[in-house]
Write a protein that holds these residues in place. Structure first.
Motif, PDB file in Angstrom:
ATOM      1  N   LEU A  66    -114.463 -15.965 -20.599  1.00 11.37           N
ATOM      2  CA  LEU A  66    -113.369 -16.754 -20.053  1.00 11.37           C
ATOM      3  C   LEU A  66    -112.898 -16.229 -18.713  1.00 11.37           C
ATOM      4  O   LEU A  66    -112.594 -16.991 -17.795  1.00 11.37           O
ATOM      5  CB  LEU A  66    -112.203 -16.786 -21.053  1.00 11.37           C
ATOM      6  N   SER A  67    -112.837 -14.896 -18.567  1.00 12.84           N
ATOM      7  CA  SER A  67    -112.399 -14.316 -17.295  1.00 12.84           C
ATOM      8  C   SER A  67    -113.354 -14.685 -16.173  1.00 12.84           C
ATOM      9  O   SER A  67    -112.928 -15.003 -15.050  1.00 12.84           O
ATOM     10  CB  SER A  67    -112.299 -12.796 -17.420  1.00 12.84           C
ATOM     11  N   GLY A  68    -114.661 -14.664 -16.473  1.00 15.51           N
ATOM     12  CA  GLY A  68    -115.633 -15.081 -15.469  1.00 15.51           C
ATOM     13  C   GLY A  68    -115.467 -16.540 -15.095  1.00 15.51           C
ATOM     14  O   GLY A  68    -115.632 -16.919 -13.929  1.00 15.51           O
ATOM     15  N   LEU A  69    -115.134 -17.381 -16.099  1.00 13.11           N
ATOM     16  CA  LEU A  69    -114.907 -18.796 -15.832  1.00 13.11           C
ATOM     17  C   LEU A  69    -113.706 -18.995 -14.922  1.00 13.11           C
ATOM     18  O   LEU A  69    -113.739 -19.815 -13.995  1.00 13.11           O
ATOM     19  CB  LEU A  69    -114.696 -19.538 -17.154  1.00 13.11           C
ATOM     20  N   ILE A  70    -112.644 -18.237 -15.167  1.00 15.09           N
ATOM     21  CA  ILE A  70    -111.447 -18.361 -14.337  1.00 15.09           C
ATOM     22  C   ILE A  70    -111.742 -17.943 -12.902  1.00 15.09           C
ATOM     23  O   ILE A  70    -111.293 -18.582 -11.937  1.00 15.09           O
ATOM     24  CB  ILE A  70    -110.298 -17.517 -14.939  1.00 15.09           C
ATOM     25  N   VAL A  71    -112.510 -16.865 -12.728  1.00 12.92           N
ATOM     26  CA  VAL A  71    -112.893 -16.433 -11.374  1.00 12.92           C
ATOM     27  C   VAL A  71    -113.702 -17.514 -10.674  1.00 12.92           C
ATOM     28  O   VAL A  71    -113.483 -17.826  -9.499  1.00 12.92           O
ATOM     29  CB  VAL A  71    -113.690 -15.112 -11.445  1.00 12.92           C
ATOM     30  N   THR A  72    -114.640 -18.132 -11.415  1.00 13.64           N
ATOM     31  CA  THR A  72    -115.444 -19.206 -10.832  1.00 13.64           C
ATOM     32  C   THR A  72    -114.581 -20.381 -10.428  1.00 13.64           C
ATOM     33  O   THR A  72    -114.789 -20.982  -9.355  1.00 13.64           O
ATOM     34  CB  THR A  72    -116.512 -19.671 -11.846  1.00 13.64           C
ATOM     35  N   VAL A  73    -113.615 -20.732 -11.260  1.00  9.60           N
ATOM     36  CA  VAL A  73    -112.697 -21.834 -10.929  1.00  9.60           C
ATOM     37  C   VAL A  73    -111.923 -21.524  -9.645  1.00  9.60           C
ATOM     38  O   VAL A  73    -111.745 -22.400  -8.786  1.00  9.60           O
ATOM     39  CB  VAL A  73    -111.727 -22.101 -12.103  1.00  9.60           C
ATOM     40  N   CYS A  74    -111.491 -20.282  -9.495  1.00 10.37           N
ATOM     41  CA  CYS A  74    -110.763 -19.893  -8.282  1.00 10.37           C
ATOM     42  C   CYS A  74    -111.654 -19.999  -7.041  1.00 10.37           C
ATOM     43  O   CYS A  74    -111.215 -20.470  -5.986  1.00 10.37           O
ATOM     44  CB  CYS A  74    -110.218 -18.475  -8.431  1.00 10.37           C
ATOM     45  N   VAL A  75    -112.917 -19.552  -7.181  1.00  8.50           N
ATOM     46  CA  VAL A  75    -113.845 -19.644  -6.046  1.00  8.50           C
ATOM     47  C   VAL A  75    -114.103 -21.105  -5.681  1.00  8.50           C
ATOM     48  O   VAL A  75    -114.102 -21.482  -4.499  1.00  8.50           O
ATOM     49  CB  VAL A  75    -115.165 -18.919  -6.384  1.00  8.50           C
ATOM     50  N   VAL A  76    -114.322 -21.947  -6.694  1.00  9.27           N
ATOM     51  CA  VAL A  76    -114.542 -23.375  -6.448  1.00  9.27           C
ATOM     52  C   VAL A  76    -113.316 -23.996  -5.785  1.00  9.27           C
ATOM     53  O   VAL A  76    -113.446 -24.818  -4.864  1.00  9.27           O
ATOM     54  CB  VAL A  76    -114.872 -24.099  -7.766  1.00  9.27           C
ATOM     55  N   ALA A  77    -112.135 -23.609  -6.249  1.00 14.29           N
ATOM     56  CA  ALA A  77    -110.910 -24.130  -5.640  1.00 14.29           C
ATOM     57  C   ALA A  77    -110.804 -23.735  -4.167  1.00 14.29           C
ATOM     58  O   ALA A  77    -110.360 -24.530  -3.323  1.00 14.29           O
ATOM     59  CB  ALA A  77    -109.690 -23.624  -6.408  1.00 14.29           C
ATOM     60  N   LEU A  78    -111.225 -22.512  -3.840  1.00 14.01           N
ATOM     61  CA  LEU A  78    -111.197 -22.059  -2.451  1.00 14.01           C
ATOM     62  C   LEU A  78    -112.148 -22.893  -1.592  1.00 14.01           C
ATOM     63  O   LEU A  78    -111.780 -23.355  -0.496  1.00 14.01           O
ATOM     64  CB  LEU A  78    -111.564 -20.576  -2.381  1.00 14.01           C
ATOM     65  N   TYR A  79    -113.380 -23.078  -2.093  1.00 15.34           N
ATOM     66  CA  TYR A  79    -114.338 -23.911  -1.354  1.00 15.34           C
ATOM     67  C   TYR A  79    -113.808 -25.339  -1.190  1.00 15.34           C
ATOM     68  O   TYR A  79    -113.942 -25.946  -0.119  1.00 15.34           O
ATOM     69  CB  TYR A  79    -115.682 -23.948  -2.092  1.00 15.34           C
ATOM     70  N   THR A  80    -113.209 -25.862  -2.253  1.00 16.25           N
ATOM     71  CA  THR A  80    -112.686 -27.230  -2.201  1.00 16.25           C
ATOM     72  C   THR A  80    -111.592 -27.363  -1.157  1.00 16.25           C
ATOM     73  O   THR A  80    -111.541 -28.356  -0.415  1.00 16.25           O
ATOM     74  CB  THR A  80    -112.144 -27.643  -3.582  1.00 16.25           C
ATOM     75  N   ALA A  81    -110.706 -26.364  -1.091  1.00 14.55           N
ATOM     76  CA  ALA A  81    -109.628 -26.416  -0.109  1.00 14.55           C
ATOM     77  C   ALA A  81    -110.177 -26.478   1.309  1.00 14.55           C
ATOM     78  O   ALA A  81    -109.722 -27.281   2.141  1.00 14.55           O
ATOM     79  CB  ALA A  81    -108.723 -25.195  -0.281  1.00 14.55           C
ATOM     80  N   PHE A  82    -111.168 -25.641   1.603  1.00 13.24           N
ATOM     81  CA  PHE A  82    -111.762 -25.657   2.946  1.00 13.24           C
ATOM     82  C   PHE A  82    -112.499 -26.970   3.213  1.00 13.24           C
ATOM     83  O   PHE A  82    -112.455 -27.505   4.323  1.00 13.24           O
ATOM     84  CB  PHE A  82    -112.713 -24.473   3.121  1.00 13.24           C
ATOM     85  N   LEU A  83    -113.188 -27.498   2.193  1.00  9.58           N
ATOM     86  CA  LEU A  83    -113.902 -28.761   2.374  1.00  9.58           C
ATOM     87  C   LEU A  83    -112.936 -29.914   2.612  1.00  9.58           C
ATOM     88  O   LEU A  83    -113.221 -30.824   3.414  1.00  9.58           O
ATOM     89  CB  LEU A  83    -114.774 -29.047   1.151  1.00  9.58           C
ATOM     90  N   LEU A  84    -111.795 -29.906   1.926  1.00  4.83           N
ATOM     91  CA  LEU A  84    -110.808 -30.954   2.141  1.00  4.83           C
ATOM     92  C   LEU A  84    -110.236 -30.896   3.551  1.00  4.83           C
ATOM     93  O   LEU A  84    -109.997 -31.929   4.192  1.00  4.83           O
ATOM     94  CB  LEU A  84    -109.674 -30.827   1.113  1.00  4.83           C
ATOM     95  N   VAL A  85    -110.038 -29.673   4.046  1.00  6.24           N
ATOM     96  CA  VAL A  85    -109.534 -29.516   5.410  1.00  6.24           C
ATOM     97  C   VAL A  85    -110.572 -29.982   6.423  1.00  6.24           C
ATOM     98  O   VAL A  85    -110.246 -30.638   7.425  1.00  6.24           O
ATOM     99  CB  VAL A  85    -109.139 -28.047   5.663  1.00  6.24           C
ATOM    100  N   GLU A  86    -111.840 -29.657   6.160  1.00  3.96           N
ATOM    101  CA  GLU A  86    -112.910 -29.976   7.107  1.00  3.96           C
ATOM    102  C   GLU A  86    -113.388 -31.419   7.008  1.00  3.96           C
ATOM    103  O   GLU A  86    -114.118 -31.886   7.881  1.00  3.96           O
ATOM    104  CB  GLU A  86    -114.105 -29.045   6.862  1.00  3.96           C
ATOM    105  N   HIS A  87    -112.997 -32.118   5.942  1.00  7.03           N
ATOM    106  CA  HIS A  87    -113.531 -33.464   5.725  1.00  7.03           C
ATOM    107  C   HIS A  87    -113.215 -34.403   6.886  1.00  7.03           C
ATOM    108  O   HIS A  87    -114.092 -35.114   7.403  1.00  7.03           O
ATOM    109  CB  HIS A  87    -112.969 -34.037   4.416  1.00  7.03           C
ATOM    110  N   GLY A  88    -111.941 -34.413   7.290  1.00  7.00           N
ATOM    111  CA  GLY A  88    -111.546 -35.288   8.390  1.00  7.00           C
ATOM    112  C   GLY A  88    -112.245 -34.923   9.692  1.00  7.00           C
ATOM    113  O   GLY A  88    -112.694 -35.804  10.444  1.00  7.00           O
ATOM    114  N   ARG A  89    -112.371 -33.636   9.955  1.00  9.94           N
ATOM    115  CA  ARG A  89    -113.047 -33.197  11.177  1.00  9.94           C
ATOM    116  C   ARG A  89    -114.522 -33.580  11.151  1.00  9.94           C
ATOM    117  O   ARG A  89    -115.082 -33.991  12.167  1.00  9.94           O
ATOM    118  CB  ARG A  89    -112.914 -31.676  11.331  1.00  9.94           C
ATOM    119  N   PHE A  90    -115.141 -33.456   9.979  1.00 11.26           N
ATOM    120  CA  PHE A  90    -116.558 -33.801   9.867  1.00 11.26           C
ATOM    121  C   PHE A  90    -116.786 -35.277  10.143  1.00 11.26           C
ATOM    122  O   PHE A  90    -117.743 -35.660  10.835  1.00 11.26           O
ATOM    123  CB  PHE A  90    -117.064 -33.432   8.471  1.00 11.26           C
TER     124      PHE A  90
END
Length: 345
Positions: free
Chosen positions: A144-168
């Motif tokens: 479960l701890s590994g899953l939570i870490v993965t969720v946090c990493v995915v959330a970080l990537y998602t945040a950057f992708l959402l920011v970059e979406h309009g620019r792209f």
């Protein structure tokens, strides 16, 4: 060498190299892929909000995306909190499930009149007694701890992708000055639209299936119904196999909990009917011909991507395949491949 044979050879070599890169790079590529998928879900849900009568057209893109992000954050937080809160309860139930399993084995042996057979006793002693449900549950929860870490990493990537979406999108618009660039932009837009809508509808269906499954399991009195409902909602993203697991897992838990066939058969029947109706009526009605993938191609894609990326590949198989088919159909040289993959005659 024949030109066609050379093309086939080059294609096989390139595909093998790409597959090898995807396999060895899965620790890095899988979170990025999930980040992209979550970004698609956000914009897909935002587009669904636009279809809400009266108020949908009045909401700005930013407002719709903000609401979609808030809903996803709440859903993820509730799911993780439920997993953590039910951990101790699940560990406490494990010994009882173990005892019920051995009791069921004894009943089956009695029906088969094999209770006194030495071979049966050997199997029961050497195999069934080693099926320690508590250790299985402990090992599962330990990840479960590994899953939570993965969720946090995915959330970080998602945040950057959402920011970059309009620019792209603005960059794509700037390069679309010639027919070739405009064609690429059109292909990207079509992939975004189809995958975004598919994932948004799948998320909506997952919520519906999860809620209805929770109602069915609560009616029977199945323990930890909320936990299994969330798992069923997530498994909705995996074609065919997800539905089978969504029925088999609660049925197994019902057998371990009740130790009687009436409740087990009721859980199996209710979830089977629910998954059949959703999979064969609701899902095709909502999806229509948007995917245009052969069922066989879907199964093969799930098998291939699962072999490359494991469980994550099963969730990502259909969106990736849809993107590939759209890309193949947009260029003359690869259009025959897309025709083979589609569901149209």
């Amino acid at each position: 060498m024949n030109g066609g044979l050379l093309k086939v050879t080059c294609t096989v070599v390139v595909s093998t190299v790409i597959g090898w890169i995807l396999y060895i790079g899965r620790p890095v590529l899988v979170p990025i892929a999930f980040g992209v998928i979550v970004t698609y879900v956000v914009y897909g849900i935002a587009n669904l909000f636009q279809r809400i009568p009266y108020i949908g057209s009045k909401l700005s893109v930013g407002m719709r995306c903000s609401i979609a992000i808030a809903l996803m954050v709440v859903a993820i937080f509730v799911s993780i909190d439920l997993l953590i809160s039910d951990r101790d309860r699940l560990l406490a139930l494990a010994p009882r499930y173990q005892a019920t399993l051995l009791a069921l084995v004894g009943k089956i042996a009695a029906v088969l009149q094999a209770q006194t057979e030495p071979t049966w006793e050997s199997i029961r002693r050497d195999i069934l007694d080693k099926v320690n449900i508590q250790s299985i549950v402990t090992a599962t929860l330990a990840s479960l701890s590994g899953l939570i870490v993965t969720v946090c990493v995915v959330a970080l990537y998602t945040a950057f992708l959402l920011v970059e979406h309009g620019r792209f999108r603005r960059r794509l618009a700037r390069i679309a000055d010639n027919p070739a660039a405009m064609h690429v932009v059109a292909v990207v837009n079509e992939i975004n639209a189809k995958i975004g809508m598919y994932l948004a509808l799948k998320a909506l269906l997952g919520v519906i299936v999860g809620l209805l499954s929770w109602v069915c399991m609560r009616m029977v009195g199945l323990e930890l119904a909320e936990l299994w409902a969330i798992l069923i909602a997530i498994l909705n993203f995996v074609p065919y196999i997800g539905s089978a697991v969504s029925v088999a897992l609660p049925t197994l838990i019902a057998a371990l909990q009740f130790g009687q066939w009436d409740e087990v058969l009721l859980v199996f029947a209710l979830l089977s009917v629910l998954n059949f109706v959703v999979g064969n009526l609701v899902d095709p009605y909502l999806m229509g011909e948007s995917l245009n993938l052969s069922p066989f191609v879907i199964l093969v894609s799930v098998a291939v991507w699962s072999s490359i990326w494991g469980v994550a590949g099963a969730f990502l198989a259909v969106p990736i395949t849809v993107g590939l088919v759209i890309g193949f159909s947009s260029f003359e040289s690869t259009r025959p491949i897309s025709i083979l993959l589609t569901n149209k005659d």
